[in-house]
Design a protein around this motif. Structure first.
Motif, PDB file in Angstrom:
ATOM      1  N   GLY A 185     -44.677 -32.801 -46.038  1.00 28.35           N
ATOM      2  CA  GLY A 185     -43.773 -31.652 -45.908  1.00 28.35           C
ATOM      3  C   GLY A 185     -44.208 -30.716 -44.793  1.00 28.35           C
ATOM      4  O   GLY A 185     -43.380 -30.205 -44.033  1.00 28.35           O
TER       5      GLY A 185
ATOM      6  N   ARG B 150     -43.225 -32.283 -41.423  1.00 30.51           N
ATOM      7  CA  ARG B 150     -41.787 -32.112 -41.134  1.00 30.51           C
ATOM      8  C   ARG B 150     -41.482 -30.679 -40.716  1.00 30.51           C
ATOM      9  O   ARG B 150     -40.699 -30.446 -39.789  1.00 30.51           O
ATOM     10  CB  ARG B 150     -40.950 -32.497 -42.353  1.00 30.51           C
TER      11      ARG B 150
ATOM     12  N   LEU C 208     -47.880 -35.455 -50.535  1.00 32.83           N
ATOM     13  CA  LEU C 208     -46.545 -34.865 -50.420  1.00 32.83           C
ATOM     14  C   LEU C 208     -46.577 -33.555 -49.645  1.00 32.83           C
ATOM     15  O   LEU C 208     -45.688 -33.271 -48.839  1.00 32.83           O
ATOM     16  CB  LEU C 208     -45.950 -34.644 -51.814  1.00 32.83           C
TER      17      LEU C 208
END
Length: 127
Positions: A16, A19, A12
């Motif tokens: 992140g 992005r 995760l």
């Protein structure tokens, strides 16, 4: 079990971070595009002649030309890893700083899922 949870949290975090990197690169490319547009306008007024910004979407490159001289070349694709899309392949400014031509332009700087849009009005204003 602990290693499985650490793996999920790490996955995760990496997604992140990717992005975030895409958003930062798209913003940087859009900032570079705005600077090239403002430079084009400034040179048109400074030299009292028409100046144009050519947008090469295939190579993600910006080229500012004043008269027969190339004043600036920025390869935003190589600098930021972005792609360009544009409604027009060039934008020009008259000696008074107003846009030369009859249409608005929309330029999109994209990397991954992140995109920044730069709009140029008929008068040459950049947003």
């Amino acid at each position: 079990m602990v290693l499985g949870l650490v793996g999920i949290v790490a996955a995760l975090a990496v997604a992140g971070a990717a992005r975030l990197a895409d958003r930062l690169a798209a913003r940087g490319g859009a900032r570079e595009l705005r600077a090239a547009l403002l430079t084009t306008r400034h040179l048109a007024v400074l030299r009292a002649t028409r100046a144009a910004l050519a947008v090469d979407t295939a190579r993600a490159r910006l080229v500012v030309r004043v008269a027969a001289e190339t004043a600036l070349v920025r390869d935003v694709g190589a600098l930021y890893g972005v792609r360009l899309a544009a409604t027009r392949d060039s934008l020009a400014y008259a000696a008074d700083g107003l846009g030369w031509g009859a249409a608005n332009a929309r330029l999109v700087v994209r990397r991954g899922s992140a995109a920044e849009t730069v709009t140029v009005s008929r008068l040459g204003r950049v947003r």
